[in-house]
Design a protein around this motif. Structure first.
Motif, PDB file in Angstrom:
ATOM      1  N   ASP A   1     -57.909  32.248  43.730  1.00  0.00           N
ATOM      2  CA  ASP A   1     -57.110  31.109  44.170  1.00  0.00           C
ATOM      3  C   ASP A   1     -56.447  30.397  42.995  1.00  0.00           C
ATOM      4  OD1 ASP A   1     -57.801  31.584  46.804  1.00  0.00           O
ATOM      5  OD2 ASP A   1     -59.444  30.130  46.819  1.00  0.00           O
ATOM      6  N   GLN A   2     -56.669  30.919  41.790  1.00  0.00           N
ATOM      7  CA  GLN A   2     -56.116  30.355  40.545  1.00  0.00           C
ATOM      8  C   GLN A   2     -56.562  28.908  40.338  1.00  0.00           C
ATOM      9  OE1 GLN A   2     -52.357  31.077  42.315  1.00  0.00           O
ATOM     10  NE2 GLN A   2     -53.585  32.789  42.996  1.00  0.00           N
ATOM     11  N   ASP A   3     -57.792  28.605  40.770  1.00  0.00           N
ATOM     12  CA  ASP A   3     -58.328  27.246  40.669  1.00  0.00           C
ATOM     13  C   ASP A   3     -59.212  27.163  39.426  1.00  0.00           C
ATOM     14  OD1 ASP A   3     -59.640  24.798  40.947  1.00  0.00           O
ATOM     15  OD2 ASP A   3     -59.638  24.920  43.136  1.00  0.00           O
ATOM     16  N   GLU A   4     -58.613  26.787  38.313  1.00  0.00           N
ATOM     17  CA  GLU A   4     -59.345  26.754  37.044  1.00  0.00           C
ATOM     18  C   GLU A   4     -60.513  25.767  37.080  1.00  0.00           C
ATOM     19  OE1 GLU A   4     -58.483  25.519  32.378  1.00  0.00           O
ATOM     20  OE2 GLU A   4     -56.852  26.320  33.609  1.00  0.00           O
TER      21      GLU A   4
ATOM     22  N   PHE B   1     -49.067  39.165  44.309  1.00  0.00           N
ATOM     23  CA  PHE B   1     -49.040  38.097  43.313  1.00  0.00           C
ATOM     24  C   PHE B   1     -47.835  38.309  42.419  1.00  0.00           C
ATOM     25  CE2 PHE B   1     -53.772  36.663  42.801  1.00  0.00           C
ATOM     26  CZ  PHE B   1     -53.740  36.138  44.076  1.00  0.00           C
ATOM     27  N   PHE B   2     -47.331  37.212  41.874  1.00  0.00           N
ATOM     28  CA  PHE B   2     -46.247  37.297  40.908  1.00  0.00           C
ATOM     29  C   PHE B   2     -46.708  36.667  39.601  1.00  0.00           C
ATOM     30  CE2 PHE B   2     -44.395  37.641  45.095  1.00  0.00           C
ATOM     31  CZ  PHE B   2     -43.575  38.755  44.940  1.00  0.00           C
ATOM     32  N   LEU B   3     -45.872  36.687  38.593  1.00  0.00           N
ATOM     33  CA  LEU B   3     -46.294  36.282  37.253  1.00  0.00           C
ATOM     34  C   LEU B   3     -46.924  34.887  37.207  1.00  0.00           C
ATOM     35  CD1 LEU B   3     -46.514  37.271  34.380  1.00  0.00           C
ATOM     36  CD2 LEU B   3     -44.226  36.373  33.940  1.00  0.00           C
ATOM     37  N   PRO B   4     -46.381  33.883  37.901  1.00  0.00           N
ATOM     38  CA  PRO B   4     -47.029  32.564  37.843  1.00  0.00           C
ATOM     39  C   PRO B   4     -48.483  32.588  38.311  1.00  0.00           C
ATOM     40  CG  PRO B   4     -44.816  32.362  38.711  1.00  0.00           C
ATOM     41  CD  PRO B   4     -45.101  33.831  38.654  1.00  0.00           C
ATOM     42  N   GLU B   5     -48.753  33.340  39.405  1.00  0.00           N
ATOM     43  CA  GLU B   5     -50.130  33.440  39.895  1.00  0.00           C
ATOM     44  C   GLU B   5     -51.019  34.159  38.891  1.00  0.00           C
ATOM     45  OE1 GLU B   5     -47.664  33.280  43.726  1.00  0.00           O
ATOM     46  OE2 GLU B   5     -47.462  34.144  41.740  1.00  0.00           O
TER      47      GLU B   5
ATOM     48  N   VAL C   1     -49.889  41.720  20.793  1.00  0.00           N
ATOM     49  CA  VAL C   1     -48.915  41.981  19.737  1.00  0.00           C
ATOM     50  C   VAL C   1     -47.680  41.096  19.822  1.00  0.00           C
ATOM     51  CG1 VAL C   1     -49.663  44.361  19.375  1.00  0.00           C
ATOM     52  CG2 VAL C   1     -47.890  43.859  21.081  1.00  0.00           C
ATOM     53  N   GLN C   2     -46.926  41.110  18.732  1.00  0.00           N
ATOM     54  CA  GLN C   2     -45.731  40.273  18.606  1.00  0.00           C
ATOM     55  C   GLN C   2     -44.747  40.512  19.758  1.00  0.00           C
ATOM     56  OE1 GLN C   2     -43.474  40.814  14.914  1.00  0.00           O
ATOM     57  NE2 GLN C   2     -43.260  38.597  14.815  1.00  0.00           N
ATOM     58  N   GLY C   3     -44.239  39.407  20.312  1.00  0.00           N
ATOM     59  CA  GLY C   3     -43.286  39.495  21.408  1.00  0.00           C
ATOM     60  C   GLY C   3     -43.919  39.475  22.787  1.00  0.00           C
ATOM     61  N   ASP C   4     -45.252  39.539  22.843  1.00  0.00           N
ATOM     62  CA  ASP C   4     -45.973  39.611  24.116  1.00  0.00           C
ATOM     63  C   ASP C   4     -46.882  38.398  24.239  1.00  0.00           C
ATOM     64  OD1 ASP C   4     -47.449  40.408  26.403  1.00  0.00           O
ATOM     65  OD2 ASP C   4     -47.189  42.511  25.872  1.00  0.00           O
ATOM     66  N   VAL C   5     -46.752  37.666  25.338  1.00  0.00           N
ATOM     67  CA  VAL C   5     -47.550  36.442  25.503  1.00  0.00           C
ATOM     68  C   VAL C   5     -48.632  36.591  26.573  1.00  0.00           C
ATOM     69  CG1 VAL C   5     -45.678  34.951  24.733  1.00  0.00           C
ATOM     70  CG2 VAL C   5     -45.894  35.474  27.175  1.00  0.00           C
TER      71      VAL C   5
ATOM     72  N   GLU D   1     -58.719  42.617  40.536  1.00  0.00           N
ATOM     73  CA  GLU D   1     -58.054  42.436  41.832  1.00  0.00           C
ATOM     74  C   GLU D   1     -56.729  41.694  41.664  1.00  0.00           C
ATOM     75  OE1 GLU D   1     -58.966  40.673  46.315  1.00  0.00           O
ATOM     76  OE2 GLU D   1     -60.623  41.020  44.909  1.00  0.00           O
ATOM     77  N   VAL D   2     -56.708  40.725  40.752  1.00  0.00           N
ATOM     78  CA  VAL D   2     -55.461  40.020  40.456  1.00  0.00           C
ATOM     79  C   VAL D   2     -54.400  41.021  39.990  1.00  0.00           C
ATOM     80  CG1 VAL D   2     -54.327  38.396  38.885  1.00  0.00           C
ATOM     81  CG2 VAL D   2     -56.511  37.788  39.937  1.00  0.00           C
ATOM     82  N   GLY D   3     -54.812  41.923  39.092  1.00  0.00           N
ATOM     83  CA  GLY D   3     -53.892  42.946  38.597  1.00  0.00           C
ATOM     84  C   GLY D   3     -53.379  43.843  39.708  1.00  0.00           C
TER      85      GLY D   3
END
Length: 211
Positions: A12-15, A55-59, A96-100, A45-47
């Motif tokens: 549920d993305q509830d931190e 799911f999309f990137l924000p989730e 690595v560089q360029g990847d967050v 499962e998120v993946g």
């Protein structure tokens, strides 16, 4: 299924709830490793949901934040289990560089720590020279490189090229991984090992240092 509420909080993305439940389970006497494994299953499962466009990137990023917050609590607890054991060596790890993206990397940090390694987490978007500086400073045995985007895969090779240019390639074993990385690519750039997931990362890390 064990820790269903905890897994659902992460899905549920509830931190806040994820952290609360982790602390409650620890207070009850639940093993930190069992909690970490449950959260790792939820992240898998998120993946899958991301791959299936549920799911999309924000989730994914919010779930990753919840996993990171939980890991910050669980990793020190898990490390206590190995406090009396001799360390297998130090791993410097980062995206690595360029990847967050940090989802997979954060899970690997946890499994390596509980697998007997000292882990130096450099975070995300890490330049080749920063990996090398950290490896030299901490007398590392392994440099672990995560890439979650096809466009940033070459940055893993850049780190190896940097090691070669400095004449210190033989000092370190290089372990690569990430959702887009595969064995053929690892072989192509001259990596010492490739891990397909967080559990495999421990197996490969031990293999490449002969443990």
């Amino acid at each position: 299924m064990a820790f269903d509420n905890l897994k659902q909080a992460l899905l549920d993305q509830d931190e806040e709830l994820t952290v609360q439940l982790v602390n409650e389970e620890l207070a009850k006497g639940s093993a930190a490793r069992d909690l970490f494994d449950a959260l790792s299953e939820a992240m898998t499962e998120v993946g899958e949901k991301f791959a299936n466009m549920e799911f999309f990137l924000p989730e994914v990023m919010l779930a990753s934040d919840a996993m990171k917050a939980a890991s910050d609590i669980l990793i020190p607890e898990m490390a206590k289990t190995n406090s009396q054991a001799e360390s297998l060596g130090t791993v410097v790890i980062g995206t690595v560089q360029g990847d967050v993206h940090t989802v997979g990397k954060d899970m690997v940090v946890g499994t390596l720590a509980t697998g007997g390694f000292e882990v130096i987490d450099l975070g995300k978007d890490v330049a080749p020279e920063v990996f090398i500086e950290a490896a030299e400073k901490n007398n590392a045995s392994i440099i672990a490189l995560s890439a979650l985007m096809t466009a940033t895969m070459p940055s893993q090779g850049d780190v190896i090229n940097f090691l070669n240019s400095k004449g210190i390639r033989d000092k370190y074993k290089v372990l690569v991984g990430g959702g887009v990385v595969h064995q053929d690519f690892a072989d192509k750039i001259g990596a010492d090992g490739y891990a397909k997931d967080a559990i495999d990362a421990v197996v490969e890390a031990k293999r490449i240092i002969g443990k």
